[in-house]
Design an enzyme around this catalytic site. Structure first.
Site, PDB file in Angstrom:
ATOM      1  N   GLU A 175       0.824  -1.224   0.000  1.00 16.27           N
ATOM      2  CA  GLU A 175       0.000   0.000   0.000  1.00 16.27           C
ATOM      3  C   GLU A 175       0.856   1.270   0.000  1.00 16.27           C
ATOM      4  O   GLU A 175       1.182   1.806   1.054  1.00 16.27           O
ATOM      5  CB  GLU A 175      -0.945   0.033   1.219  1.00 16.27           C
ATOM      6  N   LYS A 212      -2.731  -1.988  -2.869  1.00 12.68           N
ATOM      7  CA  LYS A 212      -3.777  -1.106  -2.334  1.00 12.68           C
ATOM      8  C   LYS A 212      -3.354   0.321  -2.645  1.00 12.68           C
ATOM      9  O   LYS A 212      -2.329   0.793  -2.136  1.00 12.68           O
ATOM     10  CB  LYS A 212      -3.964  -1.313  -0.824  1.00 12.68           C
TER      11      LYS A 212
END
Length: 296
Positions: A175, A212
């Site tokens: 992420e 992400k």
């Protein structure tokens, strides 16, 4: 790795619930839920209250495996129980794939980014995650400015940790968040995409990751990453957008699904009756599912 869970994460229809607020963000999450700081006097009480909140979420009939593919947990949550089972087992038995947040927060800003702080006990944490039947992990960095070196550093650090996580049989969610208010957001995302592609191309065939990302300014920018053979799924964060705004932007991006935290829980309150709570959660789940599955 659980093949059935991998199949669900790769091809299932739905989204991932992010329930991983940690120590730093817990007071804020509780406040939004309607629990003020004067209602607990130490960390233990605070974490118990937040676990009660998460238990209420995951045991609700609105938290349905037909719409929710997975859930990201905070380490404390992994070690606690829901209805007599460890949280990961409770979720898996319900048909929701469990993930664990493994980062220790962000370092100070440098070169326009915040790298992750060192994760000294990563090995032990991963061993415990495997023991607790966790499927994958999540770790977050933060990109604030257009700085090629900074972005490169973020991606390199993420893949370095990702390989250790893969070696334990888990699927890492990488992420590298791009701040939604960054001045050169679209340009940052072009650089990030190129760096992520380099990192993905360097993986072996059996090294699988998830990404992400912040919803891109340019719709479908990340389609190429979503189609990469080493990528199980690309999920997006709500990143400070309201739920309606995040859903609207997500609908313009084919193949991307949500992994929302605040946007999922924003209408939930401690004072709600069970019926009110289930309805508020159900409405949020339905709208986020719709944006993840039914594209423009």
């Amino acid at each position: 790795m659980n093949k059935e869970q991998l199949e669900k994460m790769t091809n299932g229809k739905g989204f991932i619930a992010a329930l991983d607020q940690s120590g730093g963000s817990t007071p804020k999450a509780l406040k939004e839920y309607g629990v003020n700081e004067d209602e607990y006097s130490n960390d233990d009480e605070m974490f118990q209250l937040v676990h009660d909140m998460r238990t209420r979420v995951v045991t609700s009939p609105s938290f349905s495996p037909d719409k929710i593919l997975g859930a990201i947990l905070f380490e404390q949550t992994m070690d606690r129980e829901v209805e007599g089972k460890y949280t990961g087992d409770y979720l898996a038995d319900k048909g929701v794939v469990p993930f664990l947040k493994v980062d220790k927060g962000l370092a100070e800003q440098q070169n326009g980014v915040q790298l992750m702080k060192p994760i000294d006990d990563l090995d032990d944490t991963l061993d415990r995650a495997v023991e607790r039947h966790i499927f994958g992990t999540k770790m977050r960095s933060n990109i604030l400015e257009l700085n090629e070196q900074g972005i490169k550093d973020v991606v390199e650090q993420q893949f370095e940790f990702a390989k250790k996580i893969i070696a334990k049989g888990l699927v890492p969610i990488i992420e590298p968040e791009v701040n939604i208010n960054a001045k050169d957001k679209a340009e940052i995302e072009e650089v990030l995409k190129a760096e992520l592609k380099k990192g993905l191309d360097a993986l072996n065939d059996d090294q699988l990751v998830m990404l992400k990302l912040t919803i891109p300014t340019k719709a479908n920018l990340y389609k190429e990453l979503a189609d990469h053979p080493n990528v199980v799924r690309v999920v997006v964060l709500s990143g400070g957008y309201s739920r309606d705004e995040a859903n609207k932007l997500l609908k313009d991006n084919d193949e991307l699904i949500a992994s929302f935290s605040r946007a999922l829980a924003s209408d939930l309150r401690a004072s709600q009756s069970q019926e009110e709570f289930d309805k508020a959660l159900g409405d949020a789940v339905d709208s986020i599912y719709d944006a993840s599955v039914n594209k423009n």
